[in-house]
Enzyme design. Structure first.
Site, PDB file in Angstrom:
ATOM      1  CG  HIS A 296      -1.999   0.972   1.275  1.00  0.00           C
ATOM      2  ND1 HIS A 296      -2.218   1.878   0.276  1.00  0.00           N
ATOM      3  CD2 HIS A 296      -2.942   1.232   2.220  1.00  0.00           C
ATOM      4  CE1 HIS A 296      -3.234   2.657   0.598  1.00  0.00           C
ATOM      5  NE2 HIS A 296      -3.689   2.292   1.776  1.00  0.00           N
TER       6      HIS A 296
ATOM      7  CG  HIS B 167      -3.376   1.763  -9.492  1.00  0.00           C
ATOM      8  ND1 HIS B 167      -4.676   1.622  -9.116  1.00  0.00           N
ATOM      9  CD2 HIS B 167      -2.760   2.449  -8.490  1.00  0.00           C
ATOM     10  CE1 HIS B 167      -4.842   2.213  -7.937  1.00  0.00           C
ATOM     11  NE2 HIS B 167      -3.698   2.709  -7.528  1.00  0.00           N
TER      12      HIS B 167
ATOM     13  CG  ASP C 293       3.767   4.579  -4.860  1.00  0.00           C
ATOM     14  OD1 ASP C 293       3.759   5.553  -4.100  1.00  0.00           O
ATOM     15  OD2 ASP C 293       3.024   3.599  -4.733  1.00  0.00           O
TER      16      ASP C 293
END
Ligand code: CMC
Length: 441
Positions: A271, A310, A366
């Site tokens: 996460h 994702h 990220d």
């Protein structure tokens, strides 16, 4: 004549031959409507089985909208691009929590309240000082959030809107202080108390980096970049930590304990920890010339391209696009992070390669955030803490929405029991030794 269109689903149970008509609302079936489907009258009735909730809505929510195929993210209807460009983190936090943008007066009051709830009780400071020098700051954050519950016992009155508001000021206000204290503790540096003259992000930089200067002046470009990064992390609908916040909050635990649970969920590498893995991967690749060989390894299934792909976005993550833009502004101050060249080349090659195109793998939030954090001087352990500061308003918005939703109750999933049927207790003297123990004897 064409059949009349109805918003229902007709289900035929082939075990019994019976048919049932169940309503369909918002393209969704209520799984409780399946309960009436039984073979025998004393059966429990049909359930839905959905490990990891991949196709189950746990709530009706008006906080965040995501269209993963189109790469759209909106808070309360406002596109993330407009908020990143024109809003501030505190204004966006107000929007997430209240549902509307504030008036000038409301924003002033809100900012005042948050700014005046940044100090920690000295005993919380002592608690943080009790951690080992190398304690992970996420462990310290989770513990400090839970500890705050003991300092504000009135927070248990979760049905009182005024009391809830006060805890919301405290939680958003104290997050940067806890985070900065955790960081300074790990460095053995004296703690720096909040400076109420500074902005939310500016004060955070003050508490992190202030040394002997009388008044810390944050660099405006870094202050702005951090503020935008907080906005981008504000909320992301029913992700693992939001789900933890709602689930623990549904037992009417106070918001400090619920937020500690949410932060604990965020701590996991699946996460909040992927940006750390991106920096490790780029460092290992080491040079732009090694990028084609890396892509080949990814295609052979030998490694994942961290920061790509994702569960929800099957298009460019809109947050990644904004982060890539602010990277340049940060690097003008900090100097260019050499990992950026490698990241840009990886992205360039991947986006035109069939493997990534076919699987709809694009950079996610990220991919670039870790490179910026590293350039700003944050150690990798602080990355999920920065994520948590930005996410606090989202957790609180999800929590309040859950409490005010008449349909919500204590979260309590069902299970499919696959264990033993009833059996009788065997006294210790009559039990057979376990195989390993038998071999050793
Ligand atoms: N590199 C290479 N191949 C990939 C990657 C990747 N990063 N991600 C997915 N694939 C492949 C995967 O191997 C599979 O291929 P095939 O169809 O041949 O078996 C296909 O793409 C579909 O992948 P999946 O595993 O079914 O997708 P998922 O939705 O279960 O996983 C994910 C999503 C984010 C866990 C995954 O893409 C991943 O592990 N990415 C790297 C880690 C990462 O960057 N995580 C940060 C997520 S964003 C943070 C947040 O929003 O909280």
């Amino acid at each position: 004549m064409a059949a009349e269109k109805k918003n229902t689903l007709t289900i035929t149970d082939n075990r019994t031959g019976k048919s049932y008509e169940v309503p369909v609302t918002d393209d969704t079936l209520r799984t409780l409507d399946l309960r009436q489907i039984k073979v025998n009258p004393d059966d429990f009735g049909l359930m839905g089985y959905d490990p990891a909730f991949t196709n189950t809505a746990s709530c009706r929510s008006a906080v965040t909208f995501i269209d993963g195929d189109k790469g759209i993210l909106r808070y309360r209807g406002y596109p993330i691009e407009q908020l990143a460009e024109q809003s501030t983190f505190l204004e966006t936090a107000y929007l997430l929590v209240h549902g509307e943008l504030p008036s000038a007066r409301e924003l002033e009051q809100w900012s005042y309240e948050i700014t005046h709830h940044t100090f920690l009780h000295e005993n919380v400071k002592k608690l943080l000082e009790g951690f080992r020098y190398d304690a992970h700051p996420m462990g310290m954050l989770v513990s400090a959030l839970a500890a705050l519950s003991t300092f504000y016992p009135e927070a248990k009155q979760i049905r009182d809107a005024e009391v809830r508001r006060k805890q919301i000021y405290r939680l958003i206000g104290k997050m940067p202080t806890i985070a900065a204290f955790a960081y300074r503790h790990s460095r053995g540096l004296p703690l720096v108390y909040p400076d109420n003259d500074l902005s939310y992000a500016g004060n955070f930089l003050n508490m992190l980096w202030k040394m002997s200067e009388v008044k810390y002046q944050p660099n405006p470009a870094l202050e702005k970049a951090l503020d935008v990064l907080f906005i981008l992390h504000g909320d992301h609908e029913q992700n693992c930590s939001a789900n933890a916040m709602r689930s623990v909050g549904s037992s009417h635990a106070d918001p400090f304990c619920s937020a500690a649970a949410a932060a604990a969920a965020l701590y996991g590498p699946l996460h909040g920890g992927a940006n750390e893995a991106v920096v490790a991967m780029l460092t290992q690749i080491g040079s732009v010339k090694n990028v084609p060989a890396t892509i080949e390894r990814v295609k052979k299934g030998e490694m994942l391209l961290m920061g790509f792909g994702h569960r929800i976005y099957k298009n460019y993550d809109p947050r990644a696009r904004i982060i890539k833009r602010i990277a340049d502004e940060v690097f003008e101050v900090t100097g260019r992070n050499p990992l950026l060249e490698i990241a840009i080349e990886l992205e360039r090659i991947a986006l035109q390669d069939d493997y990534f195109v076919k699987r709809k793998l694009y950079p996610n939030v990220d991919f670039y955030s870790g490179i910026i954090y590293q350039a700003m001087g944050f150690p990798v352990e602080m990355y999920p803490v920065l994520f948590a500061i930005g996410r606090m308003p989202g957790w609180l918005a999800q929590w309040e929405e859950m409490l005010n939703d008449k349909e919500q109750k204590i979260a309590r999933p069902r299970q499919i029991y696959i264990g033993h049927a009833q059996r009788d207790y065997v006294p210790l003297s009559k039990r057979r030794p376990a195989p390993a123990a038998a071999a050793a004897s």
